[in-house]
Scaffold this motif. Structure first.
Motif, mmCIF file in Angstrom:
data_model
loop_
_atom_site.group_PDB
_atom_site.id
_atom_site.type_symbol
_atom_site.label_atom_id
_atom_site.label_comp_id
_atom_site.label_asym_id
_atom_site.label_seq_id
_atom_site.Cartn_x
_atom_site.Cartn_y
_atom_site.Cartn_z
ATOM 1 N N THR A 27 0.831 -1.210 0.000
ATOM 2 C CA THR A 27 0.000 0.000 0.000
ATOM 3 C C THR A 27 0.864 1.257 0.000
ATOM 4 O OG1 THR A 27 -1.741 -1.165 1.206
ATOM 5 C CG2 THR A 27 -1.813 1.237 1.219
ATOM 6 N N VAL A 28 1.897 1.262 0.826
ATOM 7 C CA VAL A 28 2.792 2.425 0.889
ATOM 8 C C VAL A 28 3.507 2.625 -0.447
ATOM 9 C CG1 VAL A 28 4.855 3.379 1.992
ATOM 10 C CG2 VAL A 28 3.106 2.242 3.379
ATOM 11 N N VAL A 29 4.014 1.524 -1.001
ATOM 12 C CA VAL A 29 4.730 1.619 -2.284
ATOM 13 C C VAL A 29 3.809 2.125 -3.388
ATOM 14 C CG1 VAL A 29 5.851 0.279 -4.098
ATOM 15 C CG2 VAL A 29 6.441 -0.129 -1.710
ATOM 16 N N LEU A 30 2.580 1.574 -3.476
ATOM 17 C CA LEU A 30 1.646 1.989 -4.523
ATOM 18 C C LEU A 30 1.198 3.431 -4.342
ATOM 19 C CD1 LEU A 30 -0.542 -1.240 -4.832
ATOM 20 C CD2 LEU A 30 1.250 -0.423 -6.382
ATOM 21 N N PHE A 31 1.069 3.882 -3.092
ATOM 22 C CA PHE A 31 0.689 5.274 -2.829
ATOM 23 C C PHE A 31 1.793 6.217 -3.323
ATOM 24 C CE2 PHE A 31 0.713 8.989 0.024
ATOM 25 C CZ PHE A 31 -0.542 9.506 -0.269
ATOM 26 N N ILE A 32 3.043 5.883 -2.985
ATOM 27 C CA ILE A 32 4.166 6.710 -3.431
ATOM 28 C C ILE A 32 4.278 6.668 -4.959
ATOM 29 C CG2 ILE A 32 6.674 6.984 -3.345
ATOM 30 C CD1 ILE A 32 6.589 5.851 -0.506
ATOM 31 N N HIS A 33 4.062 5.486 -5.515
ATOM 32 C CA HIS A 33 4.123 5.334 -6.971
ATOM 33 C C HIS A 33 3.074 6.201 -7.663
ATOM 34 C CE1 HIS A 33 2.786 3.188 -10.712
ATOM 35 N NE2 HIS A 33 4.077 3.281 -10.951
ATOM 36 N N ARG A 34 1.888 6.255 -7.095
ATOM 37 C CA ARG A 34 0.824 7.085 -7.680
ATOM 38 C C ARG A 34 1.188 8.561 -7.638
ATOM 39 N NH1 ARG A 34 -5.598 6.864 -5.933
ATOM 40 N NH2 ARG A 34 -6.347 8.335 -7.532
ATOM 41 N N ILE A 35 1.779 8.998 -6.535
ATOM 42 C CA ILE A 35 2.195 10.395 -6.423
ATOM 43 C C ILE A 35 3.276 10.717 -7.466
ATOM 44 C CG2 ILE A 35 3.332 12.081 -4.931
ATOM 45 C CD1 ILE A 35 2.005 10.739 -2.551
ATOM 46 N N ILE A 36 4.220 9.786 -7.630
ATOM 47 C CA ILE A 36 5.299 10.006 -8.601
ATOM 48 C C ILE A 36 4.737 10.108 -10.011
ATOM 49 C CG2 ILE A 36 7.328 8.956 -9.669
ATOM 50 C CD1 ILE A 36 8.023 7.793 -6.925
ATOM 51 N N ARG A 37 3.812 9.212 -10.378
ATOM 52 C CA ARG A 37 3.226 9.250 -11.724
ATOM 53 C C ARG A 37 2.459 10.548 -11.953
ATOM 54 N NH1 ARG A 37 2.451 4.680 -14.935
ATOM 55 N NH2 ARG A 37 0.513 5.635 -15.675
ATOM 56 N N ARG A 38 1.720 10.993 -10.954
ATOM 57 C CA ARG A 38 0.976 12.241 -11.093
ATOM 58 C C ARG A 38 1.934 13.426 -11.256
ATOM 59 N NH1 ARG A 38 -3.464 13.302 -6.605
ATOM 60 N NH2 ARG A 38 -4.205 11.369 -7.576
ATOM 61 N N THR A 39 3.026 13.400 -10.506
ATOM 62 C CA THR A 39 4.017 14.475 -10.622
ATOM 63 C C THR A 39 4.647 14.490 -12.010
ATOM 64 O OG1 THR A 39 4.508 14.282 -8.257
ATOM 65 C CG2 THR A 39 6.117 15.437 -9.634
#
Length: 301
Positions: A27-39
């Motif tokens: 969950t933590v990894v996917l949350f960070i991954h989503r933020i990175i993709r949006r950025t």
């Protein structure tokens, strides 16, 4: 009534604890991954660079999740290895195509035989590669019912096993230029010397920049492959018979601009021929009717 004692007992089991840890890490990894993709989507405008960075972010996220699983089950890797060894033969047989596709993806990544953005022809499929995944390569198709090198709107998904099963025709890898030709028929009585000069001038005017760029690219490619010196400058040749003269205009063009370049050349040729219509006349098909009512094709005039 809710039994907290049974819940606590269930949550205290080692298997459940491991699963919870893995779920939290994922969950933590996917949350960070989503933020990175949006950025990346909001800050980077270059599509090619954005695509590569998104791919890197995806692979890194998968790596972290797999690393978390291995860390949690590190003390049981021996048992897992034995189980996988027993099931390996059956899995390999059932998933042959998947395994070959993954091997194809590894080959693509290591060899660079094809890359995103390149124009290729694999089997009957021709188009631009828009994505390379672990199992499949996605192509935006060109041609088919659409004439020229234009998109037809159809997206084709190819298994990465094509690397081992089909020929790969790459239009834009080492040498992103194509040789193209245009034929112009003129009447036999036309001034063919003037026509050749005008046609050559038009080719240099429209395709001169492509020739210069392609010369530099060809020299670089010659340092890597065993290739002979190529004629990349615009060239006009002619053949004739008793009916007409046919000029062949040969030139080098960027693989993405083949149709538009042929349009520019055709327009300029028509302009030059119109300005010199007393000396240069286009040959055209004609039908000759005899006195006995029979007809015959007399070719071009």
């Amino acid at each position: 009534m809710f039994d907290t004692e049974n819940l606590n007992e269930f949550l205290s089991r080692p298997v459940v604890i491991r699963l919870i840890i893995i779920a939290i890490c994922a969950t933590v990894v996917l949350f960070i991954h989503r933020i990175i993709r949006r950025t990346l989507n909001n800050t980077i405008t270059d599509n090619d660079r954005k695509y590569k960075l998104r791919k890197m972010a995806n692979m890194f996220a998968y790596f972290l999740i797999i690393l978390a699983v291995l860390f949690v089950y590190g003390d049981q890797l021996g048992n897992v290895g034995v189980a996988l060894g027993v099931a390996g033969a059956g899995i390999a047989f059932a998933l042959q195509e998947v395994i070959v596709s993954i091997a194809g993806w590894i080959t693509i990544m290591l060899s660079g035989s094809v890359n995103v953005g390149q124009r290729i022809k694999i089997g009957d499929v021709k188009g631009d590669i828009i994505d390379i995944g672990v199992l499949n390569t996605t192509v935006m198709e060109i041609g088919d019912w659409v004439k020229g090198d234009n998109y037809n709107g159809r997206i084709v998904t190819l298994s990465n096993s094509f690397v081992y099963k089909k020929e790969i025709h790459n239009y834009s890898a080492e040498y992103p230029f194509l040789w193209d030709e245009l034929t112009v028929p003129i009447r036999i009585e036309s001034d063919y010397v003037l026509a050749r000069e005008l046609f050559q001038r038009v080719l240099v005017e429209v395709c001169g920049e492509f020739s210069e760029q392609s010369q530099n690219t060809w020299r670089i490619m010659a340092n890597k492959f065993r290739v002979e010196k190529a004629q990349v400058n615009p060239m006009v040749t002619l053949v004739f018979d008793e009916n007409w003269i046919t000029f062949t205009l040969r030139y080098v063009v960027d693989y993405q601009q083949r149709r538009s370049t042929k349009d520019k050349i055709s327009v300029r040729l028509l302009e030059e021929i119109k300005q010199n219509q007393d000396s240069i006349r286009i040959a055209s098909s004609a039908i000759e009717v005899s006195y006995d009512g029979q007809t015959k094709n007399s070719g071009k005039q």
